[in-house]
Every structure is written in structure tokens, then in C-alpha cells.
Design a protein around this motif. Structure first.
Motif, PDB file in Angstrom:
ATOM      1  N   LEU A  81       0.840  -1.206   0.000  1.00 53.63           N
ATOM      2  CA  LEU A  81       0.000   0.000   0.000  1.00 53.63           C
ATOM      3  C   LEU A  81       0.870   1.250   0.000  1.00 53.63           C
ATOM      4  CD1 LEU A  81      -2.736  -1.141   2.557  1.00 53.63           C
ATOM      5  CD2 LEU A  81      -3.003  -0.856   0.075  1.00 53.63           C
ATOM      6  N   ASP A  82       1.946   1.234   0.780  1.00 51.71           N
ATOM      7  CA  ASP A  82       2.862   2.378   0.789  1.00 51.71           C
ATOM      8  C   ASP A  82       3.464   2.605  -0.594  1.00 51.71           C
ATOM      9  OD1 ASP A  82       2.522   3.075   3.401  1.00 51.71           O
ATOM     10  OD2 ASP A  82       4.252   1.967   4.154  1.00 51.71           O
ATOM     11  N   ARG A  83       3.816   1.523  -1.274  1.00 53.79           N
ATOM     12  CA  ARG A  83       4.422   1.653  -2.595  1.00 53.79           C
ATOM     13  C   ARG A  83       3.434   2.258  -3.590  1.00 53.79           C
ATOM     14  NH1 ARG A  83       7.126  -3.626  -4.838  1.00 53.79           N
ATOM     15  NH2 ARG A  83       4.998  -4.373  -4.499  1.00 53.79           N
ATOM     16  N   VAL A  84       2.179   1.846  -3.526  1.00 54.70           N
ATOM     17  CA  VAL A  84       1.169   2.437  -4.420  1.00 54.70           C
ATOM     18  C   VAL A  84       1.066   3.940  -4.179  1.00 54.70           C
ATOM     19  CG1 VAL A  84      -1.302   2.532  -4.931  1.00 54.70           C
ATOM     20  CG2 VAL A  84      -0.157   0.312  -4.701  1.00 54.70           C
ATOM     21  N   ARG A  85       1.054   4.325  -2.903  1.00 51.76           N
ATOM     22  CA  ARG A  85       0.960   5.747  -2.572  1.00 51.76           C
ATOM     23  C   ARG A  85       2.194   6.511  -3.055  1.00 51.76           C
ATOM     24  NH1 ARG A  85       3.265   8.343   1.395  1.00 51.76           N
ATOM     25  NH2 ARG A  85       3.797   6.413   2.504  1.00 51.76           N
ATOM     26  N   LEU A  86       3.380   5.961  -2.806  1.00 50.80           N
ATOM     27  CA  LEU A  86       4.621   6.622  -3.207  1.00 50.80           C
ATOM     28  C   LEU A  86       4.745   6.710  -4.725  1.00 50.80           C
ATOM     29  CD1 LEU A  86       7.024   4.959  -0.617  1.00 50.80           C
ATOM     30  CD2 LEU A  86       6.251   7.344  -0.637  1.00 50.80           C
ATOM     31  N   ASP A  87       4.314   5.666  -5.435  1.00 47.93           N
ATOM     32  CA  ASP A  87       4.344   5.713  -6.901  1.00 47.93           C
ATOM     33  C   ASP A  87       3.414   6.804  -7.425  1.00 47.93           C
ATOM     34  OD1 ASP A  87       6.170   3.678  -7.014  1.00 47.93           O
ATOM     35  OD2 ASP A  87       4.727   2.107  -7.527  1.00 47.93           O
ATOM     36  N   ALA A  88       2.253   6.930  -6.782  1.00 50.56           N
ATOM     37  CA  ALA A  88       1.305   7.967  -7.206  1.00 50.56           C
ATOM     38  C   ALA A  88       1.889   9.361  -6.974  1.00 50.56           C
ATOM     39  CB  ALA A  88      -0.012   7.805  -6.453  1.00 50.56           C
TER      40      ALA A  88
END
Length: 318
Positions: A81-88
Motif C-alpha cells: 500500500l505504501d508503494r502504491v501511494r509513493l508511486d502515485a
């Protein structure tokens, strides 16, 4: 006493001596057979006890694994979930840079005169290069944030898995699987070991060594798990640094390529000598990029070989 009497007495003594010797030999053989049966029983009991301990440890380890598996999965989910947020966040930053560039280019392309348009086209290369550099830095920052989040997640997982490993090893110690099994050795009866007893002892020493190696192999991943996970995290950091070093070198050359606007060259906006020099420089930059890729490919292959040997040494059980 007559000579005949002496002879008769000597014969009787020799007969009694042989009879006593025969009795002693039979007694020794019986004692040795009894000792051998006792050793066999003790060895069977020991091996059965160790086999039961191994089965018990495997069952208990499965339960311990199941308990920690869910906790590790929760950390993985949190990182995803953190990676999705950081990618966004990274994509949003890049989109803002793209929008700003389009606005700059749009104003210049609306120039009313041909001279103004040519001046704008000349400036486009520098603008595009600066833009691509900003985009590259944004991607690198984004990748660094994801990398940091990943390493933090791996550290949290390592703490859990190390706790799990310690529990399994503690239980193995309680079950007697972390020490060398005691050999059932023959002891001398009648003054010395027989050839069969010597062979028994040699075989017992080999058997307990094999049992110990079997137990150590079963527990190997718990012995070296923490060291292996730390080594893997260090490798991730090294891989990240090498990857972005290569990308930085390539980015510098690609930025230089963008300064040589092939559209302007083909459109006749430069003299023939300048065009030839520019095309030669483009070819040179392309070759330099290929050489960079080859060099880093070699470094990665050499690193993989080195790591293979490092892992072999790291996972060698005591």
C-alpha cells in the motif's frame, strides 16, 4: 610317591585346568553376547527417541511458521500500500513537470514571425534537456522513497523471523537435537575389546556423526536466517546504488543527444559541416551508451558470481 603316581597327578591337574579354561571362555562369550544385546537395545532406543524428536519438532515448527506467516504478510501488505501511494506521488510530480514544459513550449510555438519561431526551436533543446533532467531526478527521488520503505519493511520482517527462528532453536535444544548424540560403545570384557567390538565402536562413532549432521541440516535455516536476511538487505542497497549510477551516466549522455535536434538538422537549419559534426556526435553518444550498458552488465554478472560464493559460505551450517 611312585613315578606312576606323579604322572597321574600331573595328568589330572592339566585336565582340570583345561576344563576351567573352557568354562571361562564360555562365560566370556555369554557376557559379550549379553552386552551386545544390551548395546543394540540402547542404540535402538536412542535412534527412536531422536526420530520422535525430529517428527515432533517438524510439527511444532509448522505451527510456529503459521503463527508468524500472518504477521509477515501484514507487513508485506502494508508495504504494498505504501508503494502504491509513493508511486502515485512520483507520477503526480512528473505530471506537473510535463504540464509546465508543455506550457512553455506552447507559448513559443505561437510565435508570429518565422525568425521568432526559429529562435524558439533553437531554445527547445535546452528546455527539453533541463526538463528531462528534472524528470530523472523526480524518478530517482521516488525510487529512493520506495527503496527506503522496502528496507524498513524488511527490517521489521527480520525482527519477526529472528524471533521465530529463536523459538524453533530453543525447542530443538530442549529435544536434544542441537548436541552430538551419545554413542553406545562397547567396553572391554575379559581385558580387551574383540575385533567385533572394535568394529561396533567405529560404526557407532560414524552413526552419531551422521545423526548430528542430519539434525544440523534440519536446523540450518534457523541458524543462519538472520545473517542471510541482513546480507540480502545489503545486496538490495548495493543493487539500487548500481542501478541508479548506471541510469545517471546514461541520462547525461541522453541529455547531450537531445541538444542535437535531428529535426532542425534535417530541415536544413544548419550548414552541412555542422550537420555532419552533429550526426557524428550522435553516433559517438550512442556508442558510449552501449559501452556503459556492457560495463554494467559485466559488473552485475561478476557480482552474481561473487554473491553465489558468499551465500554458500553464509549458509554453511556449523
Amino acid at each position: 610317591m611312585t613315578m606312576f603316581g606323579f604322572a597321574a597327578a600331573a595328568t589330572l591337574f592339566a585336565t582340570e585346568t583345561r576344563a576351567n579354561s573352557a568354562v571361562d571362555e564360555r562365560t566370556l562369550k555369554e557376557l559379550r553376547r549379553e552386552a551386545h544385546r544390551e548395546r543394540q537395545a540402547l542404540r535402538k532406543e536412542r535412534n527412536q527417541r531422536l526420530n520422535d524428536a525430529v517428527k515432533s519438532l517438524r510439527l511444532e515448527a509448522d505451527d510456529i511458521f503459521a503463527e508468524y506467516r500472518e504477521r509477515v504478510r501484514a507487513i508485506d501488505t502494508e508495504f504494498d500500500l505504501d508503494r502504491v501511494r509513493l508511486d502515485a506521488e512520483r507520477d503526480s510530480e512528473i505530471a506537473a513537470l510535463e504540464g509546465a514544459l508543455q506550457k512553455e513550449l506552447g507559448v513559443g510555438m505561437a510565435a508570429a514571425t518565422e525568425a521568432a519561431l526559429l529562435n524558439h526551436l533553437s531554445a527547445m533543446g535546452e528546455q527539453t534537456r533541463a526538463h528531462q533532467d528534472r524528470v530523472f531526478e523526480a524518478r530517482k527521488r521516488g525510487a529512493g522513497r520506495v527503496q527506503a520503505a522496502q528496507l524498513e519493511a524488511l527490517s521489521r520482517k527480520d525482527r519477526l523471523l529472528s524471533e521465530r527462528d529463536d523459538r524453533v532453536l530453543a525447542r530443538a535444544r530442549e529435544l536434544g537435537l542441537m548436541t552430538m548424540p551419545t554413542p553406545v560403545l562397547a567396553t572391554p570384557i575379559g581385558g580387551e575389546l574383540t575385533r567385533n567390538e572394535i568394529q561396533w565402536n567405529e560404526r557407532e562413532q560414524r552413526d552419531v556423526q551422521r545423526l548430528h549432521e542430519r539434525h544440523v541440516g534440519l536446523l540450518g535455516e534457523f541458524y543462519y536466517g538472520q545473517k542471510l536476511r541482513a546480507w540480502e538487505r545489503a545486496n538490495l542497497e548495493e543493487d539500487f546504488a548500481m542501478e541508479w549510477q548506471e541510469l545517471s551516466e546514461l541520462q547525461d549522455l541522453q541529455s547531450q543527444q537531445r541538444m542535437l535536434n535531428p529535426v532542425m538538422l534535417k530541415a536544413g537549419m544548419a550548414d552541412e559541416t555542422s550537420r555532419q559534426q552533429s550526426f557524428a556526435r550522435l553516433a559517438e553518444l550512442g556508442e558510449q551508451q552501449n559501452q556503459i550498458k556492457i560495463r554494467y552488465q559485466q559488473l552485475r554478472r561478476e557480482r552474481d558470481i561473487q554473491r553465489r560464493e558468499e551465500k554458500r559460505a553464509l549458509t554453511a551450517v556449523p
